[in-house]
Design a protein around this motif. Structure first.
Motif, PDB file in Angstrom:
ATOM      1  N   LEU A  43       0.818  -1.213   0.000  1.00  0.00           N
ATOM      2  CA  LEU A  43       0.000   0.000   0.000  1.00  0.00           C
ATOM      3  C   LEU A  43       0.853   1.265   0.000  1.00  0.00           C
ATOM      4  N   LYS A  44       1.966   1.237   0.712  1.00  0.00           N
ATOM      5  CA  LYS A  44       2.855   2.407   0.732  1.00  0.00           C
ATOM      6  C   LYS A  44       3.454   2.684  -0.640  1.00  0.00           C
ATOM      7  N   LEU A  45       3.698   1.642  -1.410  1.00  0.00           N
ATOM      8  CA  LEU A  45       4.324   1.792  -2.722  1.00  0.00           C
ATOM      9  C   LEU A  45       3.315   1.967  -3.857  1.00  0.00           C
ATOM     10  N   ALA A  46       2.023   1.860  -3.553  1.00  0.00           N
ATOM     11  CA  ALA A  46       1.004   1.991  -4.593  1.00  0.00           C
ATOM     12  C   ALA A  46       1.026   3.412  -5.160  1.00  0.00           C
ATOM     13  N   PRO A  47       1.103   3.544  -6.470  1.00  0.00           N
ATOM     14  CA  PRO A  47       1.147   4.883  -7.065  1.00  0.00           C
ATOM     15  C   PRO A  47      -0.197   5.596  -6.935  1.00  0.00           C
TER      16      PRO A  47
ATOM     17  N   ARG B 259      -3.070   7.442  -1.355  1.00  0.00           N
ATOM     18  CA  ARG B 259      -2.726   7.928  -0.009  1.00  0.00           C
ATOM     19  C   ARG B 259      -3.613   7.218   1.005  1.00  0.00           C
ATOM     20  N   TRP B 260      -2.984   6.817   2.092  1.00  0.00           N
ATOM     21  CA  TRP B 260      -3.748   6.131   3.115  1.00  0.00           C
ATOM     22  C   TRP B 260      -3.127   6.360   4.481  1.00  0.00           C
ATOM     23  N   LYS B 261      -3.945   6.182   5.503  1.00  0.00           N
ATOM     24  CA  LYS B 261      -3.485   6.254   6.884  1.00  0.00           C
ATOM     25  C   LYS B 261      -3.777   4.900   7.511  1.00  0.00           C
ATOM     26  N   ASN B 262      -2.782   4.370   8.198  1.00  0.00           N
ATOM     27  CA  ASN B 262      -2.880   3.043   8.785  1.00  0.00           C
ATOM     28  C   ASN B 262      -3.499   3.131  10.179  1.00  0.00           C
ATOM     29  N   TYR B 263      -4.683   2.586  10.328  1.00  0.00           N
ATOM     30  CA  TYR B 263      -5.355   2.533  11.622  1.00  0.00           C
ATOM     31  C   TYR B 263      -5.171   1.194  12.312  1.00  0.00           C
ATOM     32  N   SER B 264      -4.299   0.354  11.769  1.00  0.00           N
ATOM     33  CA  SER B 264      -3.996  -0.939  12.373  1.00  0.00           C
ATOM     34  C   SER B 264      -3.098  -0.742  13.583  1.00  0.00           C
ATOM     35  N   VAL B 265      -2.912  -1.824  14.283  1.00  0.00           N
ATOM     36  CA  VAL B 265      -2.045  -1.804  15.449  1.00  0.00           C
ATOM     37  C   VAL B 265      -0.743  -2.496  15.074  1.00  0.00           C
TER      38      VAL B 265
END
Length: 136
Positions: A28-32, A35-41
């Protein structure tokens, strides 16, 4: 051009089996143009848990804030209780669930198939498109 909003994503996982989680975060970080925010633990930022009840409360808060929940179907059998708890929370808060089939996996656990808005294969394009289609 795709929508460049920021997606709030909760990824269901277990620390004792986090290699798929780490690969998914990297993907997900490398997906062109995504943008996303990680709400995982993550291991690096653990919840203040201490007990199952406290951990459940903290996970509830994380899922409540997310706009979508990703469940890697390959770990469901080993961590059924907690993953089912997360699926139930996603349903409670009407958060869409995307089931992700790991490499070589054929069967999706029934609980994930019933709750998922969509089941996708493990590749960047499929996962990002599913998030864009389904996120609140």
């Amino acid at each position: 051009m795709p929508d460049l909003r920021t997606y709030n994503v909760f990824i269901s996982h277990s620390w004792s089996y986090d290699s798929d989680y780490v690969r998914l975060v990297r993907l997900l970080k490398l997906a062109p143009l995504f943008r996303w925010k990680n709400y995982s633990v993550s291991r690096d930022n653990p919840l203040a848990g201490g007990s199952d009840k406290k951990l459940a409360s903290e996970i509830d808060n994380q899922i409540r804030l997310a706009s979508i929940v990703l469940v890697i179907s390959g770990i469901y059998v080993s961590y059924r209780e907690w993953i089912q708890f997360e699926i139930d929370l996603a349903d409670k808060y009407e958060k869409p669930i995307i089931g992700i089939q790991p490499f070589g996996s054929v069967n999706t656990p029934a609980a994930i198939a019933r709750s998922a808005a969509e089941i996708v294969n493990w590749n960047t394009v499929s996962i990002v498109r599913a998030i864009r289609r389904n996120a609140l």
